[in-house]
Motif scaffolding. Sequence first.
Motif, short mmCIF file in Angstrom:
data_model
loop_
_atom_site.label_atom_id
_atom_site.label_comp_id
_atom_site.label_asym_id
_atom_site.label_seq_id
_atom_site.Cartn_x
_atom_site.Cartn_y
_atom_site.Cartn_z
N GLN A 137 12.89 21.71 45.57
CA GLN A 137 11.53 20.87 45.15
C GLN A 137 11.80 19.48 44.97
OE1 GLN A 137 8.91 22.02 46.03
NE2 GLN A 137 8.60 24.25 45.27
N LEU A 138 13.08 19.40 44.15
CA LEU A 138 13.57 17.88 43.95
C LEU A 138 13.86 17.25 45.17
CD1 LEU A 138 15.82 18.68 40.75
CD2 LEU A 138 13.37 17.57 40.75
N ALA A 139 14.54 17.85 46.24
CA ALA A 139 14.79 17.29 47.38
C ALA A 139 13.45 16.91 48.07
CB ALA A 139 15.58 18.39 48.26
N LEU A 140 12.49 17.66 47.89
CA LEU A 140 11.20 17.23 48.54
C LEU A 140 10.55 16.26 47.73
CD1 LEU A 140 10.37 20.88 49.66
CD2 LEU A 140 10.79 18.96 51.21
N GLY A 141 11.00 15.65 46.82
CA GLY A 141 10.03 15.05 45.79
C GLY A 141 9.21 15.78 45.09
N ARG A 142 9.07 16.84 44.58
CA ARG A 142 7.85 17.60 44.05
C ARG A 142 8.45 17.82 42.75
NH1 ARG A 142 6.91 21.90 49.12
NH2 ARG A 142 6.48 20.19 50.77
N VAL A 143 8.23 16.90 41.80
CA VAL A 143 9.14 16.93 40.59
C VAL A 143 8.33 18.07 39.79
CG1 VAL A 143 9.95 15.93 38.56
CG2 VAL A 143 9.86 14.55 40.85
N GLU A 144 6.87 18.17 39.75
CA GLU A 144 6.29 19.11 38.99
C GLU A 144 6.59 20.51 39.45
OE1 GLU A 144 4.58 18.76 36.26
OE2 GLU A 144 4.73 16.52 35.99
N ASP A 145 6.48 20.71 40.83
CA ASP A 145 6.94 21.93 41.22
C ASP A 145 8.39 22.60 40.81
OD1 ASP A 145 4.66 22.19 42.31
OD2 ASP A 145 5.29 21.45 44.40
N PHE A 218 17.59 17.71 32.64
CA PHE A 218 17.65 16.54 33.33
C PHE A 218 16.36 16.33 33.82
CE2 PHE A 218 18.36 14.02 37.08
CZ PHE A 218 19.27 12.83 36.69
N VAL A 219 15.69 17.57 34.44
CA VAL A 219 14.15 17.16 35.00
C VAL A 219 13.30 17.02 33.79
CG1 VAL A 219 12.54 18.39 36.05
CG2 VAL A 219 14.69 18.67 36.93
N TYR A 220 13.57 17.58 32.73
CA TYR A 220 12.35 17.37 31.49
C TYR A 220 12.70 15.63 31.12
CZ TYR A 220 10.97 22.32 31.15
OH TYR A 220 10.49 23.44 31.20
N GLU A 221 13.98 15.34 31.02
CA GLU A 221 14.35 13.97 30.72
C GLU A 221 13.53 13.20 31.47
OE1 GLU A 221 18.00 11.00 30.50
OE2 GLU A 221 18.49 13.43 30.07
N ALA A 222 13.76 13.40 32.92
CA ALA A 222 13.24 12.52 34.02
C ALA A 222 11.64 12.14 33.79
CB ALA A 222 13.53 13.01 35.56
N LEU A 223 11.06 13.55 33.20
CA LEU A 223 9.73 13.34 33.09
C LEU A 223 9.19 13.00 31.76
CD1 LEU A 223 8.78 17.06 34.54
CD2 LEU A 223 8.36 14.77 35.69
N GLY A 224 10.20 12.44 30.92
CA GLY A 224 9.93 11.80 29.66
C GLY A 224 9.62 12.86 28.79
N GLU A 225 10.12 14.07 28.62
CA GLU A 225 9.76 15.26 27.78
C GLU A 225 11.11 15.68 26.93
OE1 GLU A 225 6.77 18.13 29.10
OE2 GLU A 225 7.44 17.33 31.39
#
Length: 463
Positions: A137-145, A218-225
């Motif tokens: 999902q990250l490779a596809l740019g779908r961060v929420e997924d 890392f993903v939660y950090e990128a999302l500002g959480e």
Amino acid sequence: MPSWRSIAAAVLFGPAVLAPWGCAAVRNYDFELDHTLDAASRGNLNGAIALLESRNAAPARDLLYYFELGMLQRMNGRYEESQKAWLAAQQVIETRGRSATDLLLSASSYLVSDKVRTYEPHDYEKVMLLTYMALNQLALGRVEDARVAIKQTHELEAQIALARAKALAEVEAEAKKRGAKTSFKELNGYPVETIDNPEVNALKNGYQSALSHYLAGFVYEALGEPSLAAPGYRLANELQPNSPALEEALRGLESRLAAPNDGMTEVLFIVSAGAAPALRAQQFRLPVPVNDRLVIVPFSFPLLVPWPFADAALGLTVGGAQRVPLARITSIDLMARRSLQDDMAAIMLRATVRATTSAMLQYQGQQHADKQAGAVAAIGALALATFLQTADDRTWRTLPGEVSIARVRLPPGVHEVALQTYAGEQVARVDISGRYAVIDFRLLSGRLYANAPQREKSREGLK
């Protein structure tokens, strides 16, 4: 339960009788995947996929087919197709919905070999499935997924913990009732050190990985959480202690989030090496007491064999000059060994029950009044014993064996990244954008595969 005569007849009179139990009895999964991995090692991913498909014709495609297919497609940059394969695997797992206790203790699991039972994925395979789905999902740019897959990982780990505790209690109770041994350390000749050593025993369990939880942070950090990122980094530190790279991720979280946007990208490099260990059978011939006689029964137990090639990354350099330290974060090889160690009690319980059944069949055949019929029955019982005791060699082989990470801030744009390996330097060019980015490398027999975000679908990166 079928009589000893009907079971022996099933073995003697052909595969049609055994069909309800599946075709895995004659399938050598380890051999099949060696050929598939060999093609991938030579850079022929399309050939590897073709080999996999030729041995798994529809509609008989099983869970492992989707595991392996998804990984090969991912390595080939075919993220949408990979995700489709893994969604199919996830659906199979969810639809089956059987608990660990049911699988360990069902009557059919005693009647037939582990190798012909419906494949139940190892717990670490279920967790790594969701982790790699998040990376897709990250490779596809779908961060929420990706966030959804990460949340599912946390929920799955909690479910596994409960199922494991229940299954262990059930196995212990059943073994006590039957008077069966469940300690693999009592297997004379079994290489105990392969699954019982300081590195394996240092793992908290066989299914949680520091990679999964670091990626969550890392993903939660990128999302500002930060309230969700901190627990991810914290658990990664608990699972892989004394790692400066992991400690810094947690320690510097607040300062990174508070810093103004300077146009740089926080890049997480994930470097996976090799392949998961193979499962192979090791056979024993042990005496089982039946009435006043000892009957020799073949036992077969699974043994983990490591990936034979030295694929570890020794260093990472960006732009020919900037060296970035690599830190090992997860060993799937060790997770597989810990998982097998935890499973051995149930494996031994099933083997003991089958061995006793097989010994009784042989004994009854030898005591048959009609010598010719008795000889036939004894031969059938011996064949059945061998069939029942065949160890399961199925496991998700295209998973990597070891995973390391490196983290660095880079300006957006195209960068040349070099990995130093035992086979020499391997170079890839990756396009980085946004404030956060994840780049996943895979080393397989000295060949480098790069999985980077698709720029056209994610021009702003993770954030």
